[in-house]
Enzyme design. Structure first.
Site, PDB file in Angstrom:
ATOM      1  N   HIS A  23       0.857  -1.187   0.000  1.00 47.93           N
ATOM      2  CA  HIS A  23       0.000   0.000   0.000  1.00 47.93           C
ATOM      3  C   HIS A  23       0.889   1.230   0.000  1.00 47.93           C
ATOM      4  O   HIS A  23       1.226   1.762   1.058  1.00 47.93           O
ATOM      5  CB  HIS A  23      -0.929  -0.047   1.219  1.00 47.93           C
ATOM      6  CG  HIS A  23      -1.960   1.033   1.238  1.00 47.93           C
ATOM      7  ND1 HIS A  23      -3.133   0.939   1.973  1.00 47.93           N
ATOM      8  CD2 HIS A  23      -2.020   2.253   0.638  1.00 47.93           C
ATOM      9  CE1 HIS A  23      -3.858   2.027   1.815  1.00 47.93           C
ATOM     10  NE2 HIS A  23      -3.197   2.856   1.009  1.00 47.93           N
ATOM     11  N   HIS A  25       1.160   4.713  -2.502  1.00 46.39           N
ATOM     12  CA  HIS A  25       0.771   5.503  -3.689  1.00 46.39           C
ATOM     13  C   HIS A  25       2.051   6.138  -4.189  1.00 46.39           C
ATOM     14  O   HIS A  25       2.660   6.930  -3.452  1.00 46.39           O
ATOM     15  CB  HIS A  25      -0.238   6.577  -3.309  1.00 46.39           C
ATOM     16  CG  HIS A  25      -1.484   6.019  -2.699  1.00 46.39           C
ATOM     17  ND1 HIS A  25      -2.623   5.788  -3.425  1.00 46.39           N
ATOM     18  CD2 HIS A  25      -1.757   5.615  -1.429  1.00 46.39           C
ATOM     19  CE1 HIS A  25      -3.548   5.280  -2.626  1.00 46.39           C
ATOM     20  NE2 HIS A  25      -3.053   5.153  -1.412  1.00 46.39           N
ATOM     21  N   HIS A 203      -9.525   0.790  -1.398  1.00 45.39           N
ATOM     22  CA  HIS A 203      -9.536   1.461  -0.103  1.00 45.39           C
ATOM     23  C   HIS A 203     -10.956   1.356   0.455  1.00 45.39           C
ATOM     24  O   HIS A 203     -11.925   1.666  -0.253  1.00 45.39           O
ATOM     25  CB  HIS A 203      -9.193   2.939  -0.263  1.00 45.39           C
ATOM     26  CG  HIS A 203      -7.736   3.225  -0.489  1.00 45.39           C
ATOM     27  ND1 HIS A 203      -7.005   2.630  -1.479  1.00 45.39           N
ATOM     28  CD2 HIS A 203      -6.881   4.048   0.171  1.00 45.39           C
ATOM     29  CE1 HIS A 203      -5.759   3.072  -1.414  1.00 45.39           C
ATOM     30  NE2 HIS A 203      -5.652   3.933  -0.430  1.00 45.39           N
ATOM     31  N   GLU A 206     -11.255   3.405   5.688  1.00 42.32           N
ATOM     32  CA  GLU A 206     -10.181   4.300   6.177  1.00 42.32           C
ATOM     33  C   GLU A 206     -10.872   5.347   7.049  1.00 42.32           C
ATOM     34  O   GLU A 206     -10.630   5.428   8.243  1.00 42.32           O
ATOM     35  CB  GLU A 206      -9.464   4.949   4.982  1.00 42.32           C
ATOM     36  CG  GLU A 206      -8.354   5.923   5.394  1.00 42.32           C
ATOM     37  CD  GLU A 206      -7.679   6.618   4.204  1.00 42.32           C
ATOM     38  OE1 GLU A 206      -8.217   6.565   3.080  1.00 42.32           O
ATOM     39  OE2 GLU A 206      -6.609   7.234   4.426  1.00 42.32           O
ATOM     40  N   ASP A 284       1.654   4.062   2.719  1.00 41.63           N
ATOM     41  CA  ASP A 284       0.606   4.880   2.094  1.00 41.63           C
ATOM     42  C   ASP A 284       1.218   6.016   1.253  1.00 41.63           C
ATOM     43  O   ASP A 284       1.376   5.858   0.037  1.00 41.63           O
ATOM     44  CB  ASP A 284      -0.361   5.428   3.164  1.00 41.63           C
ATOM     45  CG  ASP A 284      -1.755   5.713   2.623  1.00 41.63           C
ATOM     46  OD1 ASP A 284      -2.024   5.427   1.448  1.00 41.63           O
ATOM     47  OD2 ASP A 284      -2.587   6.234   3.390  1.00 41.63           O
ATOM     48  N   ASP A 285       1.535   7.146   1.886  1.00 39.58           N
ATOM     49  CA  ASP A 285       2.109   8.311   1.183  1.00 39.58           C
ATOM     50  C   ASP A 285       3.297   8.816   2.002  1.00 39.58           C
ATOM     51  O   ASP A 285       3.193   9.831   2.716  1.00 39.58           O
ATOM     52  CB  ASP A 285       1.048   9.412   1.050  1.00 39.58           C
ATOM     53  CG  ASP A 285      -0.176   8.919   0.283  1.00 39.58           C
ATOM     54  OD1 ASP A 285      -0.094   8.827  -0.952  1.00 39.58           O
ATOM     55  OD2 ASP A 285      -1.188   8.587   0.938  1.00 39.58           O
TER      56      ASP A 285
HETATM   57  N1  ADE Z   1      -4.665   8.579  -2.264  1.00 43.32           N
HETATM   58  C1  ADE Z   1      -3.439   8.699  -1.755  1.00 43.32           C
HETATM   59  N2  ADE Z   1      -3.448   8.375  -0.454  1.00 43.32           N
HETATM   60  C2  ADE Z   1      -4.718   8.032  -0.142  1.00 43.32           C
HETATM   61  C3  ADE Z   1      -5.360   7.577   1.032  1.00 43.32           C
HETATM   62  N3  ADE Z   1      -4.721   7.425   2.188  1.00 43.32           N
HETATM   63  N4  ADE Z   1      -6.692   7.340   0.984  1.00 43.32           N
HETATM   64  C4  ADE Z   1      -7.359   7.501  -0.146  1.00 43.32           C
HETATM   65  N5  ADE Z   1      -6.791   7.920  -1.280  1.00 43.32           N
HETATM   66  C5  ADE Z   1      -5.489   8.171  -1.289  1.00 43.32           C
HETATM   67 ZN    ZN Z   2      -3.864   4.680   0.399  1.00 42.48          ZN
END
Ligand code: ADE
Ligand code: ZN
Length: 344
Positions: A23, A25, A203, A206, A284-285
């Site tokens: 996971h 992005h 997703h 969340e 994630d990011d």
């Molecule tokens: N796009 C990038 N990060 C995300 C996240 N945590 N939740 C949904 N979309 C995303």
């Molecule tokens: Zn994500």
């Protein structure tokens, strides 16, 4: 794992163990320094005067407050080489964190909406994946995510654009603003994608309710749930996730930065593992949330009563939950066994 481990030994173990990241992005790995370098190279103007000012804006209150900045950051990506450079920078970080396999999300609509050809997006990313395999020994695959704040027609158009590139990515996902955009909205697109032989993830849970997880499973027929941290609100759902060994790709630092939990000590990852959910840890990011995968492991293990056994379970879950072939999974499992034996 009968032996007692000091906190230092445990930290060395979680950082050194082989793991899969499921996971991430790739646009969320774009560090402010690279954003500014690409802005200069492509003559794109940004709303922030410098790296420090941009980084200072990374104070999020929820998912949407993050997404607004994340899409602005991605506006510097214009050329095939930009996508390569972004992904290569991630792979170098992943190598340092002992990531043996990475399945990267990418958001083509964020780029094609700005006039970037789909082929430039996927070819730059795929070239970095192939080089990661050759030069770093990291298995790397791509998962195309549909933006759920856009409509079904836009997702269908993206799937159509992706068709000539089917050999370059392994699956589809669903991301962006969750609440108000339930999985059902994309039922037909996912059905078509699955008919093309693509794997499916989404997703769900969340920020959104457990019902979104049920419909990701029942309507989209996904093979993994991304995040899924809201599942513990629904005991029947937990029973099902455990019975089906349905993996959740959990992202602890993301959940804190986006205020899903007030602090890491309040995160439900340990409860998930204790209930028998196939949870994994991911970033994630990472450029936005304060850490790559090993930082996610390190800070989560420092905040929760997780032990060496949990560490190995998390690593094993990551390979089991991946879309690797049975042979690749066996090889990863053997390397993890050897690592575990070396720790005593
Ligand atoms: N796009 C990038 N990060 C995300 C996240 N945590 N939740 C949904 N979309 C995303
Ligand atoms: Zn994500």
């Amino acid at each position: 794992m009968g032996t007692l481990h000091t906190p230092e030994m445990l930290q060395a173990m979680i950082c050194g163990m082989p793991k899969a990241e499921l996971h991430i992005h790739i646009e969320g790995s774009l560090e402010p320094e690279l954003i500014f370098a690409l802005a200069q190279r492509n003559r794109v103007s940004l709303d922030y005067p410098n790296v420090e000012a941009l980084r200072a804006a990374y104070a999020f209150t929820n998912l949407q407050s993050f997404l607004d900045i994340y899409y602005a950051g991605a506006s510097v990506l214009l050329k095939e080489q930009d996508f390569f450079d972004m992904a290569w920078a991630y792979f170098l970080r992943a190598k340092a964190d002992n990531v043996a396999r990475a399945e990267l999300f990418f958001d083509p609509q964020t780029h094609t909406e700005r006039g970037v050809p789909f082929a430039d997006v996927i070819d730059g990313l795929r070239r970095a994946c192939d080089q990661a395999q050759r030069e770093l020994g990291i298995e790397a695959e791509l998962i195309l995510c549909f933006l759920r704040h856009l409509d079904e027609a836009a997702a269908f158009a993206t799937l159509e654009e992706a068709r000539p590139h089917l050999g370059k990515f392994i699956g589809v996902g669903l991301d962006s603003s969750e609440v108000g955009h339930p999985p059902e909205k994309f039922a037909r697109v996912f059905a078509d994608a699955r008919k093309l032989g693509l794997r499916a993830v989404a997703h769900a849970g969340e920020e959104g309710p457990p019902e979104y997880i049920w419909s990701a499973l029942d309507v989209l027929k996904v093979e993994r749930i991304d995040h899924g941290v809201q599942s513990l609100k629904d005991p029947r759902l937990v029973e099902r996730l455990v019975a089906e060994r349905m993996p959740l790709t959990v992202c602890p630092l993301s959940n804190i930065k986006l205020c899903v939990f007030p602090k890491l000590a309040a995160h439900n990852l340990k409860t998930m593992l204790d209930r028998g959910i196939v949870a994994t840890i991911n970033s994630d990011d990472p450029a936005y949330f304060g850490g790559y995968i090993n930082q996610n492991f390190a800070q989560t293990f420092a905040a929760l009563p997780l032990d060496a056994n949990d560490a190995i379970v998390l690593a094993r879950n990551s390979f089991e939950a991946s879309f690797a072939s049975p042979e690749q999974k066996r090889a990863h499992g053997e390397r993890l066994d050897a690592f575990k034996a070396s720790f005593g």
